[in-house]
Scaffold this motif. Structure first.
Motif, short mmCIF file in Angstrom:
data_model
loop_
_atom_site.label_atom_id
_atom_site.label_comp_id
_atom_site.label_asym_id
_atom_site.label_seq_id
_atom_site.Cartn_x
_atom_site.Cartn_y
_atom_site.Cartn_z
N CYS A 1 0.85 -1.19 0.00
CA CYS A 1 0.00 0.00 0.00
C CYS A 1 0.89 1.24 0.00
O CYS A 1 1.28 1.73 1.07
CB CYS A 1 -0.92 0.00 1.21
SG CYS A 1 -2.04 -1.41 1.31
N PRO A 2 1.24 1.77 -1.17
CA PRO A 2 2.07 2.97 -1.22
C PRO A 2 1.36 4.21 -0.68
O PRO A 2 2.00 5.16 -0.23
CB PRO A 2 2.40 3.12 -2.70
CG PRO A 2 1.35 2.36 -3.42
CD PRO A 2 0.95 1.25 -2.51
N LEU A 3 0.02 4.19 -0.74
CA LEU A 3 -0.79 5.28 -0.19
C LEU A 3 -1.94 4.67 0.60
O LEU A 3 -2.38 3.56 0.33
CB LEU A 3 -1.36 6.15 -1.32
CG LEU A 3 -0.39 6.98 -2.16
CD1 LEU A 3 -1.16 7.63 -3.30
CD2 LEU A 3 0.31 8.02 -1.31
N GLU A 4 -2.44 5.42 1.57
CA GLU A 4 -3.60 4.96 2.32
C GLU A 4 -4.79 4.82 1.37
O GLU A 4 -5.11 5.72 0.61
CB GLU A 4 -3.94 5.94 3.44
CG GLU A 4 -5.09 5.48 4.32
CD GLU A 4 -5.37 6.43 5.46
OE1 GLU A 4 -6.37 6.21 6.19
OE2 GLU A 4 -4.58 7.39 5.65
N GLY A 5 -5.43 3.66 1.40
CA GLY A 5 -6.58 3.43 0.55
C GLY A 5 -6.24 3.03 -0.87
O GLY A 5 -7.14 2.92 -1.72
N GLU A 6 -4.95 2.80 -1.16
CA GLU A 6 -4.53 2.37 -2.50
C GLU A 6 -3.53 1.23 -2.35
O GLU A 6 -2.37 1.46 -1.99
CB GLU A 6 -3.91 3.53 -3.28
CG GLU A 6 -3.49 3.13 -4.69
CD GLU A 6 -2.93 4.32 -5.47
OE1 GLU A 6 -3.73 5.21 -5.83
OE2 GLU A 6 -1.71 4.36 -5.70
N CYS A 7 -3.98 0.01 -2.61
CA CYS A 7 -3.15 -1.18 -2.40
C CYS A 7 -3.03 -1.99 -3.68
O CYS A 7 -3.95 -2.01 -4.51
CB CYS A 7 -3.74 -2.05 -1.29
SG CYS A 7 -3.88 -1.20 0.31
N ILE B 1 -8.22 -2.17 -3.22
CA ILE B 1 -7.35 -2.87 -4.15
C ILE B 1 -7.41 -2.18 -5.51
O ILE B 1 -8.40 -2.25 -6.22
CB ILE B 1 -7.75 -4.35 -4.29
CG1 ILE B 1 -7.64 -5.05 -2.93
CG2 ILE B 1 -6.87 -5.06 -5.32
CD1 ILE B 1 -8.19 -6.47 -2.92
N ALA B 2 -6.30 -1.51 -5.86
CA ALA B 2 -6.26 -0.76 -7.11
C ALA B 2 -5.73 -1.59 -8.26
O ALA B 2 -6.01 -1.29 -9.43
CB ALA B 2 -5.38 0.49 -6.94
N GLY B 3 -4.96 -2.64 -7.96
CA GLY B 3 -4.39 -3.42 -9.04
C GLY B 3 -3.71 -4.69 -8.56
O GLY B 3 -3.58 -4.93 -7.35
N VAL B 4 -3.29 -5.49 -9.53
CA VAL B 4 -2.61 -6.75 -9.28
C VAL B 4 -1.40 -6.84 -10.20
O VAL B 4 -1.49 -6.53 -11.39
CB VAL B 4 -3.53 -7.96 -9.54
CG1 VAL B 4 -2.85 -9.26 -9.14
CG2 VAL B 4 -4.86 -7.80 -8.83
#
Length: 279
Positions: free
Chosen positions: A14-20, A50-53
């Motif tokens: 998670c580089p940012l809160e709410g973006e993993c 979860i923004a991506g894989v």
């Protein structure tokens, strides 16, 4: 046998809160999402952090969890072009991800090339997180059709993943086939290494009576032996070294075994469910 509970290997960052971002998508992903507070939806029922894989191979343990992410949520999926072809041409079930609104976006990632990840920006306006897929060799999974296999690039079958932000670096390689030396330079220069701990011994599956192939024949360098992973990584440590993707035949899972002690004495950690790191 004293041991901690472990599900299939799954890592997220998670580089940012709410973006993993998930590093691969394990068969146990649904349960793992429910048990990780950082992945819980802020606005049920459809929101997800979860923004991506990022996919490092087309192995079943790495991709089947994508099907848990099919419920109409925007998703970015990063892989080599060959991995994308396997999932979308040979396995049409993964097209269910296109039902989302907007549909999943697949990114072709060339090996040995930096690419931006996430919405965070540095002081120069560039993405604050850079990623890179490092070719590790090995073959494509047995389930890939022969016709498609002949058309795929050999260097895109299995990759390691480098994540870099603000002078700090992570190297992730749940499968080390032992056919490339390049990964060692990335491991040496990283604050955190998450590496292939699948097997202790070359003939582990054969000795346990649960398989007919050696560790290397199925794409994993064993931990032990003169040319095993522990010997290959006997270099000065910059950061933490953690074994992941551990098979249930591996004796290091027994916390009272000599193999477990050998790993710990060599400076390695053994991953368990809920383990967290800050880099």
């Amino acid at each position: 046998m004293p041991s901690q509970a472990r599900s299939q290997a799954q890592v997220f960052v998670c580089p940012l809160e709410g973006e993993c971002y998930l590093l691969n998508a394990s068969p146990d992903l649904r349960t793992q999402i429910l048990s990780a507070s950082l992945l819980n939806p802020a606005h049920p029922p459809r929101h997800t952090p979860i923004a991506g894989v990022l996919l490092t191979s087309a192995d079943v343990d790495s991709v089947v969890g994508l099907l848990h992410l099919r419920e109409f949520q925007p998703l970015q999926i990063y892989s080599t072009p060959s991995i994308q072809r396997i999932l979308l041409e040979d396995n049409h079930i993964f097209r269910v991800l296109d039902r989302a609104s907007p549909p999943a976006v697949w990114h072709d990632v060339p090996v040995n090339t930096w690419f931006p990840l996430g919405t965070g920006k540095s002081s120069t306006g560039e993405s604050s997180v850079r990623s890179r897929m490092v070719p590790l060799g090995s073959a494509y999974p047995d389930y890939v059709s022969e016709d498609l296999r002949r058309a795929l690039a050999p260097g895109e079958a299995v990759t390691g993943l480098v994540l870099a932000q603000g002078g700090k670096q992570i190297f992730y390689a749940p499968a080390l086939p032992g056919r490339s030396e390049e990964w060692k330079d990335w491991a040496r220069s990283s604050e955190l290494c998450l590496l292939d701990g699948t097997f202790w011994d070359e003939n582990e599956l054969i000795s346990a009576g649960v398989g007919s192939k050696t560790a290397r024949e199925i794409g994993h360098v064993p931990l032990s032996g003169a040319d095993g992973l522990l010997a290959q990584c006997d270099f000065a440590r910059r950061g933490r070294r953690v074994l992941i993707h551990i098979n249930n035949t591996n004796p290091i899972l027994d916390e009272e075994s000599p193999e477990h002690r050998a790993v710990r004495d060599a400076g390695w950690e053994i991953a368990y469910d809920g383990m967290s790191f800050e880099v």
